[in-house]
Scaffold this motif. Structure first.
Motif, short mmCIF file in Angstrom:
data_model
loop_
_atom_site.label_atom_id
_atom_site.label_comp_id
_atom_site.label_asym_id
_atom_site.label_seq_id
_atom_site.Cartn_x
_atom_site.Cartn_y
_atom_site.Cartn_z
N TRP A 81 -8.13 12.40 -0.56
CA TRP A 81 -7.31 11.33 -1.49
C TRP A 81 -8.27 10.12 -2.60
O TRP A 81 -7.99 10.33 -3.63
N ALA A 82 -9.21 10.14 -1.92
CA ALA A 82 -10.41 9.52 -2.87
C ALA A 82 -11.02 10.08 -3.83
O ALA A 82 -11.13 9.97 -4.74
N VAL A 116 0.78 -0.84 0.01
CA VAL A 116 0.18 -0.35 -0.41
C VAL A 116 1.17 1.16 0.37
O VAL A 116 1.82 1.41 0.39
N LEU A 117 0.36 1.98 -0.27
CA LEU A 117 0.96 3.71 -0.84
C LEU A 117 1.00 4.57 0.45
O LEU A 117 0.54 5.53 0.19
N CYS A 118 1.35 4.06 1.03
CA CYS A 118 1.12 4.72 2.41
C CYS A 118 1.95 4.54 3.77
O CYS A 118 2.30 3.05 4.23
N PRO A 119 1.99 4.94 4.52
CA PRO A 119 3.19 4.55 6.32
C PRO A 119 0.76 3.96 7.05
O PRO A 119 0.37 4.57 6.66
N LEU A 120 2.04 3.05 7.57
CA LEU A 120 0.72 2.69 9.17
C LEU A 120 1.01 3.30 10.04
O LEU A 120 1.86 3.28 11.00
N SER A 136 0.13 9.93 -0.84
CA SER A 136 0.68 11.48 -1.91
C SER A 136 0.21 10.41 -2.92
O SER A 136 1.34 10.92 -4.22
N ALA A 137 0.60 8.92 -3.14
CA ALA A 137 0.74 8.52 -4.67
C ALA A 137 -0.52 7.23 -4.44
O ALA A 137 -1.43 7.36 -3.77
N PHE A 138 -0.15 6.94 -5.62
CA PHE A 138 -1.82 5.69 -6.41
C PHE A 138 -1.28 4.55 -7.41
O PHE A 138 -0.58 4.90 -7.94
N ALA A 139 -1.89 3.70 -7.24
CA ALA A 139 -1.98 2.41 -7.39
C ALA A 139 -2.60 2.36 -8.83
O ALA A 139 -3.48 1.20 -7.35
N ILE A 140 -3.14 2.42 -9.59
CA ILE A 140 -4.50 2.26 -10.19
C ILE A 140 -4.37 1.25 -11.25
O ILE A 140 -3.31 1.32 -12.11
N ASP A 141 -5.30 0.81 -11.20
CA ASP A 141 -5.81 -1.14 -11.47
C ASP A 141 -6.42 -0.61 -13.12
O ASP A 141 -7.55 -0.04 -13.55
N LEU A 142 -6.13 -1.19 -14.15
CA LEU A 142 -6.67 -1.56 -15.38
C LEU A 142 -6.52 -2.85 -15.74
O LEU A 142 -5.85 -3.32 -15.97
N ASP A 143 -8.16 -2.98 -15.62
CA ASP A 143 -8.51 -4.58 -16.66
C ASP A 143 -9.18 -4.70 -17.89
O ASP A 143 -10.05 -3.90 -17.26
N GLY A 144 -9.03 -4.99 -18.81
CA GLY A 144 -9.82 -5.73 -19.50
C GLY A 144 -9.88 -4.69 -20.48
O GLY A 144 -10.68 -4.72 -21.71
N LEU A 145 -8.93 -3.70 -20.78
CA LEU A 145 -8.61 -2.56 -21.90
C LEU A 145 -8.41 -3.56 -22.98
O LEU A 145 -7.58 -4.33 -23.33
N THR A 146 -8.79 -2.60 -23.91
CA THR A 146 -8.13 -2.82 -25.56
C THR A 146 -7.03 -2.70 -25.61
O THR A 146 -6.63 -1.85 -25.41
N PRO A 147 -5.85 -2.55 -26.98
CA PRO A 147 -5.16 -2.50 -27.31
C PRO A 147 -5.24 -0.52 -27.39
O PRO A 147 -4.64 0.38 -27.15
N ALA A 148 -6.07 -0.39 -28.32
CA ALA A 148 -6.14 1.19 -28.50
C ALA A 148 -6.56 2.06 -27.15
O ALA A 148 -5.98 3.03 -27.60
N GLN A 149 -7.50 1.04 -26.44
CA GLN A 149 -7.54 2.20 -25.11
C GLN A 149 -6.55 1.62 -24.30
O GLN A 149 -5.74 3.13 -24.47
N LEU A 208 1.06 3.80 -11.26
CA LEU A 208 1.37 4.57 -10.44
C LEU A 208 1.42 5.62 -10.33
O LEU A 208 2.73 6.16 -11.85
N LEU A 209 1.09 6.67 -9.57
CA LEU A 209 1.07 8.18 -9.84
C LEU A 209 1.35 8.89 -8.49
O LEU A 209 0.78 7.97 -7.41
N PHE A 210 1.90 10.18 -9.18
CA PHE A 210 2.28 10.76 -7.87
C PHE A 210 2.17 11.95 -7.31
O PHE A 210 1.96 12.87 -8.72
N MET A 211 1.64 12.65 -5.47
CA MET A 211 1.45 13.89 -5.97
C MET A 211 2.92 15.14 -4.86
O MET A 211 3.36 14.19 -4.88
#
Length: 372
Positions: free
Chosen positions: A158-159, A64-68, A98-111, A146-149
């Motif tokens: 954050w959400a 996870v991209l945060c401290p606990l 301060s960061a994100f791990a965003i999932d992308l599933d089932g995309l077409t190559p064009a997307q 992965l993206l970063f602020m």
């Protein structure tokens, strides 16, 4: 002129945190790193020398991209360590991100091509890498980005920013499960049979400006909160369990109403994510074998549904209220039906009557024929 969402802060500012877990089912952290630069985070998650090769993705490290923070253990972890506190992967132990791990599933190559081109054109630092399931289906892209602020935000803001980024850069295609900071993600990994299909795209650039992204969050409409049937916090799990038992999981509409209410309860803070999930597994297992025939379909798989589904069509308090109303009506029908037969209430009827007496006093008095 369009708003520039890039930050003027140095991209190598050491402000990010990364907490690792030994595997997908581990809740206790194995390593926690703070004061990392964005590029260092990328190197630790998706190193340039290639993906980790594993047949079973649950055996690879997750993060996870945060401290606990130290807090009382919850869920099954609390059962293992009764009365203990510590750091755990749960919503109750999160701090800020301060960061994100965003999932992308089932995309077409064009997307996928359009998304990558958009990210590169934005001039921001990012890393996109294939997930373990990439390559299972031809012409289907499965990846994580992965993206970063430039600074950390609390869980709510954050959400909010996650949803802004999903609209700006991912055409609304991101997996909604990753809109929660507590949602773990896997490091760059590949099945040995599909390693030739694995990919990693990393670009240096600016950090996102947290303030600029927050300025794009749409205002939230004011609404009256659901306030009926207030239950002490310590009694929440029991209340939901009783309501779910009355509603039952045999019919799809009832099953889905149970999921909606439990996810709403987590959002409202009535239940932890782990407690909500535990109630969901127990509830869905009460359905008959015939009703569970489609559980292998990802559209109906209980685990997938819990991970992906987030309230959107109605506010969470309304979803909770809908479940309680269903439970009340089913309890009323059961008790009234047995009363009209003139005999004593069955065990199920007595349980339903007790539920009404505890949480729906007006309905209970109506059954007794006493004015409310």
């Amino acid at each position: 002129m369009a708003l520039d969402i890039r930050s003027s802060s140095p991209p190598n500012t050491p402000i990010h945190a990364l907490t690792f877990f030994r595997g997908a089912f581990s809740t206790i952290p194995s390593n926690e790193e703070c004061d990392l630069s964005a590029w260092r985070v990328i190197e630790m998650i998706a190193p340039e020398d290639g993906p980790r090769l594993v047949e079973d993705k649950s055996n690879a490290p997750y993060f996870v991209l945060c401290p606990l923070k130290v807090a009382p253990f919850v869920g099954k972890t609390a059962e293992r360590f009764p009365g203990k506190s510590g750091k755990q992967r749960s919503a109750a132990h999160l701090t800020e991100g301060s960061a994100f791990a965003i999932d992308l599933d089932g995309l077409t190559p064009a997307q996928w091509e359009r998304i990558v081109e958009h990210m590169v054109a934005a001039g921001v630092m990012f890393c996109a890498y294939s997930t373990h399931s990439h390559g299972k289906a031809p012409d289907e892209v499965r990846a994580r980005v992965l993206l970063f602020m430039d600074r950390a935000l609390d869980l709510v803001r954050w959400a909010d920013v996650w949803h802004v980024l999903n609209g700006l850069h991912f055409d609304g295609l991101a997996d909604p499960a990753t809109a929660k900071l507590s949602q773990q993600a896997g490091v760059w990994m590949a099945h040995p049979d599909r390693v030739q299909l694995a990919f990693r795209i990393a670009r240096r650039g600016a950090l996102f400006s947290a303030d600029a992204l927050l300025s794009l969050v749409p205002p939230k409409p004011e609404r009256t909160k659901f306030a009926s049937h207030v239950v002490p916090v310590g009694d929440q799990s029991a209340r939901y369990a009783e309501a779910l038992a009355l509603v039952g999981a045999e019919h799809y509409a009832d099953w889905l109403a149970g999921l909606c209410a439990l996810k709403g309860a987590v959002m409202l803070g009535h239940l932890s994510d782990e407690d909500g999930a535990a109630l969901w597994w127990k509830f869905t297992d009460t359905a008959s074998a015939e009703a569970q025939e489609k559980n292998d379909d990802s559209r109906f798989d209980p685990e997938s549904m819990w991970a992906r589904w987030m309230p959107s069509a109605a506010p969470p308090d309304a979803l909770v209220g809908k479940l309680f109303a269903r439970a009340r009506d089913k309890a009323m029908t059961l008790v009234r039906g047995e009363m009209t037969q003139g005999g004593e209430l069955s065990a199920a009827g007595l349980s339903a009557a007790r539920y009404l007496a505890a949480y729906h006093r007006r309905a209970f008095e109506e059954l007794r024929g006493v004015p409310a």
